[in-house]
Design an enzyme around this catalytic site. Structure first.
Site, PDB file in Angstrom:
ATOM      1  N   GLY A  46      17.193  56.694-142.826  1.00 51.45           N
ATOM      2  CA  GLY A  46      17.289  57.139-141.439  1.00 51.45           C
ATOM      3  C   GLY A  46      17.247  58.650-141.369  1.00 51.45           C
ATOM      4  O   GLY A  46      17.581  59.341-142.350  1.00 51.45           O
ATOM      5  N   GLN A  51      18.590  66.897-137.863  1.00 51.46           N
ATOM      6  CA  GLN A  51      18.518  67.109-139.310  1.00 51.46           C
ATOM      7  C   GLN A  51      17.251  67.855-139.730  1.00 51.46           C
ATOM      8  O   GLN A  51      17.152  68.311-140.862  1.00 51.46           O
ATOM      9  CB  GLN A  51      18.565  65.768-140.053  1.00 51.46           C
ATOM     10  CG  GLN A  51      19.910  65.084-139.960  1.00 51.46           C
ATOM     11  CD  GLN A  51      19.905  63.802-140.757  1.00 51.46           C
ATOM     12  OE1 GLN A  51      19.442  62.778-140.289  1.00 51.46           O
ATOM     13  NE2 GLN A  51      20.399  63.861-141.984  1.00 51.46           N
ATOM     14  N   CYS A  93      24.342  60.885-146.637  1.00 47.25           N
ATOM     15  CA  CYS A  93      23.565  61.540-145.597  1.00 47.25           C
ATOM     16  C   CYS A  93      22.671  62.598-146.247  1.00 47.25           C
ATOM     17  O   CYS A  93      23.138  63.346-147.107  1.00 47.25           O
ATOM     18  CB  CYS A  93      24.510  62.191-144.591  1.00 47.25           C
ATOM     19  SG  CYS A  93      23.669  63.063-143.272  1.00 47.25           S
ATOM     20  N   LEU A  94      21.421  62.658-145.820  1.00 45.69           N
ATOM     21  CA  LEU A  94      20.485  63.634-146.391  1.00 45.69           C
ATOM     22  C   LEU A  94      20.952  65.069-146.146  1.00 45.69           C
ATOM     23  O   LEU A  94      20.582  65.971-146.885  1.00 45.69           O
ATOM     24  CB  LEU A  94      19.080  63.437-145.808  1.00 45.69           C
ATOM     25  CG  LEU A  94      18.380  62.118-146.173  1.00 45.69           C
ATOM     26  CD1 LEU A  94      17.082  61.971-145.391  1.00 45.69           C
ATOM     27  CD2 LEU A  94      18.115  62.030-147.673  1.00 45.69           C
ATOM     28  N   HIS A 135      24.969  55.539-137.612  1.00 44.86           N
ATOM     29  CA  HIS A 135      24.978  56.823-138.327  1.00 44.86           C
ATOM     30  C   HIS A 135      24.009  57.807-137.654  1.00 44.86           C
ATOM     31  O   HIS A 135      24.361  58.970-137.410  1.00 44.86           O
ATOM     32  CB  HIS A 135      24.585  56.570-139.791  1.00 44.86           C
ATOM     33  CG  HIS A 135      24.523  57.785-140.662  1.00 44.86           C
ATOM     34  ND1 HIS A 135      25.329  57.965-141.757  1.00 44.86           N
ATOM     35  CD2 HIS A 135      23.729  58.878-140.601  1.00 44.86           C
ATOM     36  CE1 HIS A 135      25.047  59.129-142.330  1.00 44.86           C
ATOM     37  NE2 HIS A 135      24.070  59.700-141.648  1.00 44.86           N
ATOM     38  N   GLU A 136      22.795  57.342-137.339  1.00 49.92           N
ATOM     39  CA  GLU A 136      21.782  58.236-136.744  1.00 49.92           C
ATOM     40  C   GLU A 136      22.143  58.608-135.306  1.00 49.92           C
ATOM     41  O   GLU A 136      21.942  59.748-134.892  1.00 49.92           O
ATOM     42  CB  GLU A 136      20.387  57.608-136.815  1.00 49.92           C
ATOM     43  CG  GLU A 136      19.884  57.321-138.223  1.00 49.92           C
ATOM     44  CD  GLU A 136      20.062  58.475-139.195  1.00 49.92           C
ATOM     45  OE1 GLU A 136      19.966  59.644-138.767  1.00 49.92           O
ATOM     46  OE2 GLU A 136      20.309  58.214-140.388  1.00 49.92           O
ATOM     47  N   HIS A 139      24.503  61.404-135.232  1.00 52.10           N
ATOM     48  CA  HIS A 139      23.880  62.713-135.466  1.00 52.10           C
ATOM     49  C   HIS A 139      23.456  63.369-134.148  1.00 52.10           C
ATOM     50  O   HIS A 139      23.507  64.592-134.012  1.00 52.10           O
ATOM     51  CB  HIS A 139      22.631  62.564-136.340  1.00 52.10           C
ATOM     52  CG  HIS A 139      22.891  62.657-137.815  1.00 52.10           C
ATOM     53  ND1 HIS A 139      23.443  63.766-138.402  1.00 52.10           N
ATOM     54  CD2 HIS A 139      22.649  61.784-138.825  1.00 52.10           C
ATOM     55  CE1 HIS A 139      23.534  63.566-139.721  1.00 52.10           C
ATOM     56  NE2 HIS A 139      23.060  62.373-140.001  1.00 52.10           N
TER      57      HIS A 139
END
Ligand code: ZN
Length: 172
Positions: A46, A51, A93-94, A135-136, A139
């Protein structure tokens, strides 16, 4: 398409609430295509627009990580409208490289969103897909998964975050 640079904590864009998307134009289509490519290249399941430094309510999710054609979900202006159950599982998380921990999320949800053309749709989801969507969507409100941790886990993560925020040592 292009692979975009992923913003890493403590980049302030990760803490900024994304703006509602109102223009469903060529620029949005390009952003979505680039985000999908960036997510698959990472690889990740995701990616949210903040991000990649874009403070807008756009996210892409593919829990197959590119393995399944049609596995990509594009979510513009997504909203969580139903949630049920609760389950704890490991997340990463990236934007928080090297950090993982267990986070409680609903086991079943329903999301309403628009696609890149502005078409509204509903997406019911369970299990890992539900987790990735939550999660997304977080963000887009400037929330990171570590914000959900409490107690000892929170203390441990605080130390890891502090390390991540330290300037990188430049060696001659
Ligand atoms: Zn993330």
């Amino acid at each position: 398409m292009a692979i975009l640079a992923i913003r890493i904590y403590p980049d302030p864009v990760l803490r900024t609430r994304g703006a509602e998307v109102t223009a469903f134009d060529e620029r949005l289509a390009r952003l979505v295509a680039d985000m999908v490519e960036t997510m698959h290249a990472a690889p990740g399941v995701g990616l949210a627009a903040p991000q990649v430094g874009v403070s807008q309510r756009v996210a892409v999710v593919d829990v197959s990580a590119g393995a399944e054609p049609g596995g990509v979900h594009v979510l513009v202006n997504p909203r969580l409208v139903e949630r049920g159950g609760l389950e704890s599982d490991v997340e990463g998380c990236l934007s928080l490289p090297g950090i993982t921990d267990k986070v409680e999320r609903p086991t079943a949800i329903k999301v309403v969103a628009q696609d890149a053309r502005g078409e509204a749709f509903e997406l019911p989801a369970e299990g890992f897909l539900a987790r990735a969507l939550c999660h997304e969507i977080d963000h887009l409100d400037g929330i990171l998964f570590v914000d959900h941790l409490r107690g000892l886990r929170r203390e441990r993560i605080k130390r890891q975050l502090k390390k991540l925020a330290e300037p990188v040592e430049v060696r001659p």
